[in-house]
Write a protein that holds these residues in place. Structure first.
Motif, short mmCIF file in Angstrom:
data_model
loop_
_atom_site.label_atom_id
_atom_site.label_comp_id
_atom_site.label_asym_id
_atom_site.label_seq_id
_atom_site.Cartn_x
_atom_site.Cartn_y
_atom_site.Cartn_z
N VAL A 188 0.92 -1.18 0.19
CA VAL A 188 0.08 -0.01 -0.01
C VAL A 188 1.00 1.26 -0.10
N TRP A 201 -1.79 -0.99 -4.47
CA TRP A 201 -3.02 -0.07 -3.89
C TRP A 201 -2.57 1.38 -3.34
N ALA A 217 -9.42 -4.18 -1.62
CA ALA A 217 -8.34 -3.85 -2.36
C ALA A 217 -7.22 -5.08 -2.74
N THR A 221 -6.82 -7.13 -6.46
CA THR A 221 -5.70 -7.57 -6.96
C THR A 221 -5.65 -9.03 -7.00
#
Length: 226
Positions: A188, A201, A217, A221
């Motif tokens: 992230v 993300w 998220a 993915t």
């Protein structure tokens, strides 16, 4: 909602704590000693690096040879300045949404670790009244290679007893994100810096972090990879 991860590993500066500006101020202190110009852009590029690597990069701006001993002395000076600054931190200096996000992770029984280049991490977390929330704290003194090497993140996962592919790691610095992307963790990236686009993300702000948004998220993915 099933959770597709067992642990979240946080960077500290710019992810947990609003301390990026304090690092900039401490770095400026050294830059003025060396009579060199140091910009916010340079500060951003050095985020996540160890104190000595940061100071050496500032010394390189002089274009002159600087000894290891000089770098060590300047690093100690920088640390003294930074410690004076963080002594004033309060819980109000935690970034938006961090307290609620950590609370959600705890409620979901997700393990929490910190992977920070700063040896002052425990002091900062204590000032923010967050130190008890973390199951593991890893800083550069506990690893042989700092960011952008992935060792600090893999060490955090190992100490938590969680497989790296079941970990989420959150960063706002290019060096740290580079490290995460060398693992099979879900990355992230926080902030609008162009380097964060490489993350699995990207969020503009920590306010976007929640257990629901993170699960979505990760699942998105994973589905894309199938």
């Amino acid at each position: 909602m099933d959770c597709p991860f067992e642990a979240v590993i946080f960077d500290m500066d710019g992810v947990i704590a609003d301390t990026v500006g304090l690092h900039y101020e401490a770095n400026q202190h050294i830059a003025k000693k060396l009579s060199v110009t140091f910009s916010e852009e340079m500060n951003q590029s050095l985020q996540g690096l160890s104190r000595e690597k940061t100071v050496r990069a500032i010394c390189d701006l002089t274009g002159e040879e600087v000894s290891d001993e000089q770098v060590k002395q300047l690093s100690e000076l920088r640390n003294e300045q930074y410690q004076r600054l963080i002594a004033e931190l309060t819980p109000a200096d935690a970034l938006p949404g961090i307290y609620s996000f950590i609370r959600e992770l705890k409620e979901k029984k997700v393990s929490i670790a910190l992977a920070s280049a700063s040896t002052n991490a425990p002091r900062v977390l204590s000032r923010l009244q967050l130190i008890d929330a973390f199951d593991v704290i890893v800083d550069v003194q506990k690893v042989r290679r700092g960011k952008p090497d992935p060792e600090i993140f893999l060490t955090a996962a190992q100490l938590l007893g969680v497989s790296s592919n079941r970990c989420v790691a959150i960063e706002d610095g290019e060096a740290g994100l580079t490290g995460i992307l060398q693992t099979d963790m879900f990355a992230v990236g926080v902030g609008t810096h162009s380097a964060m686009k490489k993350a699995h993300w990207q969020v503009a702000s920590t306010e976007e972090l929640s257990i629901k948004s993170l699960i979505n998220a990760v699942e998105k993915t994973r589905n894309k990879d199938i």
